[in-house]
Write a protein that holds these residues in place. Structure first.
Motif, PDB file in Angstrom:
ATOM      1  N   PRO A 199       0.816  -1.213   0.000  1.00 37.66           N
ATOM      2  CA  PRO A 199       0.000   0.000   0.000  1.00 37.66           C
ATOM      3  C   PRO A 199       0.854   1.268   0.000  1.00 37.66           C
ATOM      4  O   PRO A 199       2.042   1.224   0.293  1.00 37.66           O
ATOM      5  N   GLY A 200       0.188   2.375  -0.315  1.00 38.53           N
ATOM      6  CA  GLY A 200       0.894   3.643  -0.379  1.00 38.53           C
ATOM      7  C   GLY A 200      -0.085   4.788  -0.534  1.00 38.53           C
ATOM      8  O   GLY A 200      -1.280   4.659  -0.229  1.00 38.53           O
ATOM      9  N   HIS A 201       0.413   5.936  -1.018  1.00 36.44           N
ATOM     10  CA  HIS A 201      -0.413   7.127  -1.209  1.00 36.44           C
ATOM     11  C   HIS A 201      -1.314   6.953  -2.425  1.00 36.44           C
ATOM     12  O   HIS A 201      -0.844   6.958  -3.559  1.00 36.44           O
ATOM     13  N   ASN A 202      -2.618   6.869  -2.213  1.00 36.87           N
ATOM     14  CA  ASN A 202      -3.527   6.782  -3.347  1.00 36.87           C
ATOM     15  C   ASN A 202      -3.543   8.092  -4.124  1.00 36.87           C
ATOM     16  O   ASN A 202      -3.568   8.105  -5.356  1.00 36.87           O
ATOM     17  N   SER A 203      -3.528   9.213  -3.393  1.00 37.39           N
ATOM     18  CA  SER A 203      -3.524  10.513  -4.071  1.00 37.39           C
ATOM     19  C   SER A 203      -2.216  10.722  -4.825  1.00 37.39           C
ATOM     20  O   SER A 203      -2.179  11.357  -5.878  1.00 37.39           O
ATOM     21  N   GLN A 204      -1.123  10.170  -4.292  1.00 29.91           N
ATOM     22  CA  GLN A 204       0.161  10.268  -4.981  1.00 29.91           C
ATOM     23  C   GLN A 204       0.119   9.479  -6.288  1.00 29.91           C
ATOM     24  O   GLN A 204       0.662   9.916  -7.309  1.00 29.91           O
ATOM     25  N   ARG A 205      -0.530   8.318  -6.250  1.00 35.02           N
ATOM     26  CA  ARG A 205      -0.686   7.516  -7.469  1.00 35.02           C
ATOM     27  C   ARG A 205      -1.427   8.320  -8.544  1.00 35.02           C
ATOM     28  O   ARG A 205      -1.021   8.352  -9.715  1.00 35.02           O
ATOM     29  N   ARG A 206      -2.512   8.999  -8.152  1.00 37.32           N
ATOM     30  CA  ARG A 206      -3.267   9.800  -9.132  1.00 37.32           C
ATOM     31  C   ARG A 206      -2.430  10.979  -9.630  1.00 37.32           C
ATOM     32  O   ARG A 206      -2.494  11.351 -10.806  1.00 37.32           O
ATOM     33  N   VAL A 218       3.945  -2.028  -6.448  1.00 39.75           N
ATOM     34  CA  VAL A 218       4.804  -3.145  -6.047  1.00 39.75           C
ATOM     35  C   VAL A 218       4.563  -3.389  -4.562  1.00 39.75           C
ATOM     36  O   VAL A 218       4.565  -2.449  -3.772  1.00 39.75           O
ATOM     37  N   PRO A 219       4.358  -4.647  -4.155  1.00 38.75           N
ATOM     38  CA  PRO A 219       3.994  -4.914  -2.753  1.00 38.75           C
ATOM     39  C   PRO A 219       5.109  -4.609  -1.755  1.00 38.75           C
ATOM     40  O   PRO A 219       6.297  -4.646  -2.082  1.00 38.75           O
ATOM     41  N   VAL A 220       4.670  -4.325  -0.540  1.00 38.63           N
ATOM     42  CA  VAL A 220       5.562  -4.092   0.602  1.00 38.63           C
ATOM     43  C   VAL A 220       5.311  -5.184   1.624  1.00 38.63           C
ATOM     44  O   VAL A 220       4.166  -5.567   1.866  1.00 38.63           O
ATOM     45  N   ALA A 243      12.572   4.787   5.196  1.00 36.42           N
ATOM     46  CA  ALA A 243      12.796   4.966   6.627  1.00 36.42           C
ATOM     47  C   ALA A 243      11.551   4.645   7.435  1.00 36.42           C
ATOM     48  O   ALA A 243      11.627   4.061   8.525  1.00 36.42           O
ATOM     49  N   HIS A 244      10.382   5.023   6.908  1.00 36.21           N
ATOM     50  CA  HIS A 244       9.118   4.834   7.629  1.00 36.21           C
ATOM     51  C   HIS A 244       8.024   4.721   6.577  1.00 36.21           C
ATOM     52  O   HIS A 244       7.345   5.682   6.264  1.00 36.21           O
ATOM     53  N   GLN A 245       7.871   3.522   6.020  1.00 40.82           N
ATOM     54  CA  GLN A 245       7.003   3.319   4.861  1.00 40.82           C
ATOM     55  C   GLN A 245       5.595   3.844   5.135  1.00 40.82           C
ATOM     56  O   GLN A 245       5.016   3.622   6.195  1.00 40.82           O
ATOM     57  N   PHE A 246       5.078   4.558   4.131  1.00 41.74           N
ATOM     58  CA  PHE A 246       3.711   5.064   4.279  1.00 41.74           C
ATOM     59  C   PHE A 246       2.750   4.140   3.546  1.00 41.74           C
ATOM     60  O   PHE A 246       2.918   3.898   2.359  1.00 41.74           O
ATOM     61  N   PRO A 247       1.745   3.569   4.234  1.00 44.17           N
ATOM     62  CA  PRO A 247       1.334   3.891   5.606  1.00 44.17           C
ATOM     63  C   PRO A 247       1.785   2.900   6.678  1.00 44.17           C
ATOM     64  O   PRO A 247       1.552   3.131   7.858  1.00 44.17           O
ATOM     65  N   ARG A 421      -8.928   6.544   9.156  1.00 46.20           N
ATOM     66  CA  ARG A 421      -8.932   5.862   7.868  1.00 46.20           C
ATOM     67  C   ARG A 421      -8.523   4.399   8.020  1.00 46.20           C
ATOM     68  O   ARG A 421      -7.651   4.074   8.813  1.00 46.20           O
ATOM     69  N   GLY A 422      -9.156   3.575   7.198  1.00 51.66           N
ATOM     70  CA  GLY A 422      -8.807   2.169   7.168  1.00 51.66           C
ATOM     71  C   GLY A 422      -7.681   1.909   6.186  1.00 51.66           C
ATOM     72  O   GLY A 422      -7.467   2.667   5.238  1.00 51.66           O
ATOM     73  N   GLY A 423      -6.961   0.826   6.399  1.00 51.71           N
ATOM     74  CA  GLY A 423      -5.823   0.492   5.547  1.00 51.71           C
ATOM     75  C   GLY A 423      -6.192   0.256   4.097  1.00 51.71           C
ATOM     76  O   GLY A 423      -5.376   0.479   3.195  1.00 51.71           O
ATOM     77  N   GLN A 424      -7.431  -0.179   3.840  1.00 44.43           N
ATOM     78  CA  GLN A 424      -7.826  -0.466   2.464  1.00 44.43           C
ATOM     79  C   GLN A 424      -7.781   0.779   1.592  1.00 44.43           C
ATOM     80  O   GLN A 424      -7.603   0.686   0.368  1.00 44.43           O
ATOM     81  N   GLN A 425      -7.912   1.958   2.188  1.00 38.12           N
ATOM     82  CA  GLN A 425      -7.891   3.196   1.414  1.00 38.12           C
ATOM     83  C   GLN A 425      -6.524   3.502   0.818  1.00 38.12           C
ATOM     84  O   GLN A 425      -6.382   4.406   0.000  1.00 38.12           O
ATOM     85  N   PHE A 426      -5.510   2.724   1.193  1.00 44.64           N
ATOM     86  CA  PHE A 426      -4.160   2.975   0.705  1.00 44.64           C
ATOM     87  C   PHE A 426      -3.687   1.856  -0.216  1.00 44.64           C
ATOM     88  O   PHE A 426      -2.502   1.740  -0.498  1.00 44.64           O
ATOM     89  N   ARG A 427      -4.653   1.076  -0.705  1.00 45.82           N
ATOM     90  CA  ARG A 427      -4.349   0.027  -1.675  1.00 45.82           C
ATOM     91  C   ARG A 427      -4.905   0.405  -3.028  1.00 45.82           C
ATOM     92  O   ARG A 427      -5.832   1.217  -3.126  1.00 45.82           O
TER      93      ARG A 427
END
Length: 464
Positions: A199-206, A218-220, A243-247, A421-427
């Motif tokens: 998972p990661g930044h959904n807004s960053q992906r857009r 790519v999975p973490v 250093a501190h993977q988001f999220p 926020r739930g973790g699913q929002q970052f997938r």
């Protein structure tokens, strides 16, 4: 009355139907295609119109309600929220969603103005105004003023082991501009795909997609980005938060760093290291050095003042490999004429006089207390949860037992005046992953952390 909604989903897409529906409705709200107050079809009606399971629509609606895009009132149906602020559609890497009125807001990216060093900033800015000459108010070098680039190169080497020279540091308007410049530069090099963490930044992906680059998830895992999976994609550039993977909060292991650097060398590729909260490290183990320290010729190191000071300064930086810098400088010169000179000079003075270090020691202690309070609150009120990753930054990631209804828990917390926020929002449409909660504490008062998590615990107990 049968309400209609002009939205489509693609059953052949790798992105889940729920995510497609959420993204489509979000986009329509942000683009003002759906106006505040607009009524939407019932979940049953929309499911019938689209030929979907009703549970898909219910989950999409519930998450959009939790994020503040939609309102639902018993007997009145589901509507676009009337509190959507102006500019909510602008791309943001922090993505602070419009929110309903709540007592406790646990979203990440909410600025904490109480920690801004007003007196120190005023002192540095006043000194700059009193002494500035013509060069300080004229058009600056597009890569930034020499004073700040000198300070940044020394500071980054001292605190993060970044190996760079002032001539290869570029000052930007936050990470957003830096990422946009990198995406433009990559396309000049024939690179049209950028691997991102999942998972990661959904807004960053857009955001990346809007630049013309195709983001490739790519999975973490518990050691960070899975480099073996990265290699299978065939891409030549990757964006990581090691250093501190988001999220998830995971810190990339030394072994995985070596694999990542070796991958970059083998494919003649590039690594963007987003050190978005590197100044705040509370874990017992020593903070790892920057990945850039392992190969300054292939790693672009990025940082900002968004968490160190406040996001509104719009001040960031890139430490760029020497062979990439001339191209990025040309790309930048065609897009703008540099960043605000007075702000750069004030920040340089703040760094030079040791005021920034003093400020960081002060706020680091405050955030450490919040991090510890959050961990204690989760242990007490969510004993079935497991904290993920390192103690660092301004958020924690709590993994929930398999089978937990994450969307229902988020909604239950909202009914108790807690926005989380739930973790699913970052997938990004792949496997759902383990249920989780992203618990931001950067803007919460210390006294409110236990109360907020206790309310989430009540919602969790209600679901069992």
């Amino acid at each position: 009355m049968a309400w209609h909604l002009a939205v489509q989903v693609d059953r052949d897409s790798a992105v889940s139907l729920t995510t497609q529906l959420q993204d489509a409705i979000k986009g329509m709200v942000e683009d003002r295609v759906l106006h505040p107050g607009t009524r939407l079809p019932s979940s049953r009606q929309l499911a019938q119109d689209l030929g979907l399971s009703r549970s898909v629509v219910v989950e999409a609606y519930e998450q959009l309600i939790a994020e503040g895009y939609l309102d639902a009132v018993r007997g009145s149906g589901t509507h676009v929220t009337r509190q959507l602020p102006e500019g909510a559609g602008s791309p943001s890497l922090l993505d602070p969603r419009p929110a309903p009125a709540v007592r406790w807001d646990l979203r990440v990216g909410i600025a904490n103005l109480s920690n801004f060093p007003r007196q120190e900033w005023l002192s540095s800015y006043t000194k700059v105004l009193q002494n500035v000459g013509r060069e300080g108010v004229d058009y600056p070098p597009v890569a930034g003023i020499p004073e700040l680039r000198n300070e940044l190169s020394g500071y980054l080497g001292r605190v993060r082991s970044v190996r760079t020279e002032p001539a290869h540091v570029m000052v930007t308007a936050g990470f957003a501009q830096g990422l946009a410049l990198l995406c433009s530069s990559f396309q000049h090099l024939g690179i049209h795909e950028l691997a991102i963490e999942e998972p990661g930044h959904n807004s960053q992906r857009r955001f990346i997609l809007d630049t013309g680059i195709r983001p490739v998830p790519v999975p973490v895992d518990e050691e960070g980005l899975v480099v073996e999976e990265l290699a299978r994609t065939g891409v030549r550039a990757v964006l990581v938060t090691p250093a501190h993977q988001f999220p998830t909060g995971v810190t990339m292991s030394a072994k995985r760093k070596e694999e990542l650097l070796r991958w970059a060398e083998e494919v003649d590729g590039w690594i963007i290291e987003d050190d978005y909260d590197g100044e705040f490290w509370f874990d017992r183990q020593a903070r790892p050095p920057a990945v850039q320290d392992g190969d300054p010729e292939r790693v672009i190191y990025a940082g900002t003042t968004s968490k160190v000071l406040v996001p509104g300064l719009r001040l960031g930086w890139l430490a760029i490999p020497p062979k990439l810098f001339p191209l990025m400088d040309r790309v930048r010169s065609r897009q703008d004429q540099g960043s605000d000179t007075l702000t750069q000079l004030a920040f340089a003075d703040l760094m030079h006089g040791g005021l920034l270090d003093r400020h960081l020691r002060r706020v680091r202690s405050r955030y450490r207390s919040r991090s510890e309070a959050m961990a204690a609150a989760v242990r007490e009120h969510l004993p079935d949860a497991r904290m993920s990753g390192s103690a660092a930054g301004l958020h924690s990631y709590a993994l929930l037992p398999q089978g937990t209804d994450e969307a229902a828990l988020v909604q239950g917390a909202l009914r108790r005046s807690v926005l989380v926020r739930g973790g699913q929002q970052f997938r990004f449409g792949g496997p759902a992953g383990r249920p989780a909660l992203l618990l931001g504490y950067g803007s919460l008062p210390l006294s409110g952390i236990s109360e907020a998590v206790a309310a989430i615990g009540e919602a969790y107990d209600e679901l069992r």
